[in-house]
Design a protein around this motif. Structure first.
Motif, short mmCIF file in Angstrom:
data_model
loop_
_atom_site.label_atom_id
_atom_site.label_comp_id
_atom_site.label_asym_id
_atom_site.label_seq_id
_atom_site.Cartn_x
_atom_site.Cartn_y
_atom_site.Cartn_z
N VAL A 352 20.63 -17.44 56.84
CA VAL A 352 21.37 -17.95 58.01
C VAL A 352 22.43 -16.97 58.46
N GLU A 353 23.13 -16.35 57.52
CA GLU A 353 24.22 -15.43 57.86
C GLU A 353 23.73 -14.20 58.61
N GLU A 354 22.47 -13.87 58.48
CA GLU A 354 21.93 -12.68 59.14
C GLU A 354 21.27 -13.00 60.48
N SER A 355 21.29 -14.26 60.88
CA SER A 355 20.68 -14.64 62.15
C SER A 355 21.56 -14.17 63.31
N THR A 356 20.95 -13.50 64.27
CA THR A 356 21.69 -12.96 65.42
C THR A 356 21.12 -13.46 66.75
N GLY A 357 20.25 -14.44 66.71
CA GLY A 357 19.61 -14.91 67.92
C GLY A 357 20.56 -15.72 68.80
N PHE A 358 20.18 -15.88 70.06
CA PHE A 358 20.98 -16.64 71.03
C PHE A 358 20.82 -18.14 70.83
N GLY A 359 19.66 -18.57 70.28
CA GLY A 359 19.37 -19.99 70.21
C GLY A 359 20.33 -20.79 69.37
N LEU A 360 20.56 -20.38 68.10
CA LEU A 360 21.46 -21.13 67.23
C LEU A 360 22.89 -21.12 67.78
N ASP A 361 23.32 -19.97 68.27
CA ASP A 361 24.67 -19.89 68.83
C ASP A 361 24.79 -20.80 70.06
#
Length: 396
Positions: A352-361
């Motif tokens: 999770v900490e490495e996720s950089t996508g626009f969707g979760l944000d």
């Protein structure tokens, strides 16, 4: 700001000058007529006319050409001192002229100190001229003249100092108002920029959660249909129907976004569970995955409804693109603190900490606007759990 304060002071003095100009010119005219028509011919008469004429000429030039390099304000004040002293020596009863010129020391003096100096010089010249005009020393006349003149001068000095104080306060208020107006303008501009930025972010989030996801589904379905074009005609036909349906939905979403009519998904009627069920059925049909859904039949406001739909669509899109899962679970429940939406899958998971996508944000920001929060739990090889919590009863 300083220029504005200075212009306020200049406007004050300009208004005062215009008022006193009328009084001065009337008094100058009356004195000139009196000297010409009443006084007997002689040297003193012509000398008085010359002094009065010189003072009037200097005052007229200063009034007409305030920036004249020859007749500057302090030059006029020197002429006024000499003229008042000379007229007091040559003729009597010039108290009216002395009184009407008192404001000029404050109008044309560059500083309060300079104004007081010229006022003192004029007072001294007038007293000296009056005393010298008497044939002999008359203590009673001197005392009476001194007392009356000092009273007039004291009143004039107090009024002048008060006027200076008013101008200074006006300048300070003008500067403060200018600062407040500038701060208000900057704040308004900041709000405008922030509003534009928020609107762009909202539109980007809506496009990502609706149109982008729809186009991604169309691409996946088109690739699958092309792969099975010859071997699985029935399956291919179903996929083509899904492509058409998804394209129509995307077109409707685009029209709503461009026209700013309704938010995407707002047109769907009935409880939110019915709309979620339709989304899940379409997902299962397009992907072939098993979907286990436990959806409570609950009512909520439109903002909460849209947030739940968008979180579901984004989570399912992530499952389709990244998870390589076989089963997806969706639970919608009413809790004491609000609405809870939980979406799980048995896919590959991620850090999770490495996720950089626009969707979760985007989901986090959407929920935060409603006072809710998003919790994502996942690890490599253990699937993913997405939990959205939205409090109810907070918004109007």
């Amino acid at each position: 700001m300083t220029a504005l304060a200075g212009s306020t002071a200049d406007a004050f003095w300009a208004t005062s000058l215009r008022r006193w100009n009328t009084v001065c010119w009337l008094l100058f005219a009356v004195m000139a007529v009196g000297l010409v028509a009443i006084d007997r011919p002689g040297g003193s008469k012509y000398a008085a006319l010359a002094l009065l004429g010189g003072m009037v000429l200097c005052y007229a030039v200063l009034d007409r050409f305030p920036n004249n390099p020859v007749v500057r304000p302090h030059v006029y004040l020197w002429v006024l001192v000499v003229a008042l002293g000379g007229l007091a020596y040559l003729r009597g009863n010039y108290a009216a002229l002395f009184m009407v010129t008192l404001p000029h020391y404050w109008m044309f003096g560059r500083t309060p100190r300079a104004s007081m100096v010229f006022l003192g010089l004029a007072t001294g010249a007038t007293l000296a001229g009056s005393v010298l005009r008497e044939d002999g020393w008359n203590i009673g006349f001197f005392t009476e003249t001194l007392v009356s003149t000092l009273i007039v001068v004291a009143v004039g000095a107090l009024i002048g100092l008060w006027a200076r104080s008013v101008v200074a306060q006006s300048a300070e208020r003008a500067e403060l108002i200018a600062e407040l107006e500038q701060a208000q303008a900057e704040l308004t501009e900041a709000h405008r920029r922030q509003g534009a930025a928020d609107e762009r972010e909202r539109m980007a989030r809506e496009i990502h959660d609706t149109l982008a996801q729809g186009f991604a589904s169309i691409i996946v379905l088109a690739e699958a249909a092309r792969a099975g074009l010859g071997s699985e005609p029935a399956r291919t036909a179903q996929q083509l129907r899904s492509i058409e349906s998804t394209a129509r939905e995307n077109l409707a979403e685009a029209r709503e976004l461009v026209g700013s009519a309704q938010r995407p998904g707002q047109a769907a009627a009935g409880p939110v569970a019915r709309t979620l069920r339709r989304i899940l059925d379409r997902f299962a049909e397009d992907t072939g995955l098993t979907v286990d859904a436990d959806l409570a039949d609950l009512e909520c406001d439109q903002q909460t409804r849209i947030a739940l739909l968008r979180c579901t669509q984004e989570s399912l899109a992530n499952v389709r693109k990244h998870a390589r899962a076989s089963t997806v679970g969706v639970v919608l429940a009413r809790q004491p603190y609000g609405v809870e939406l939980e979406i799980t899958d048995d896919g590959t998971g991620f850090v999770v900490e490495e996720s950089t996508g626009f969707g979760l944000d985007g989901m986090r920001k959407r929920l935060a606007e409603l006072g809710g929060r998003l919790t994502v739990t996942s690890s490599v090889g253990d699937g993913t759990r997405v939990q959205a919590l939205i409090p109810l009863g907070v918004r109007a």
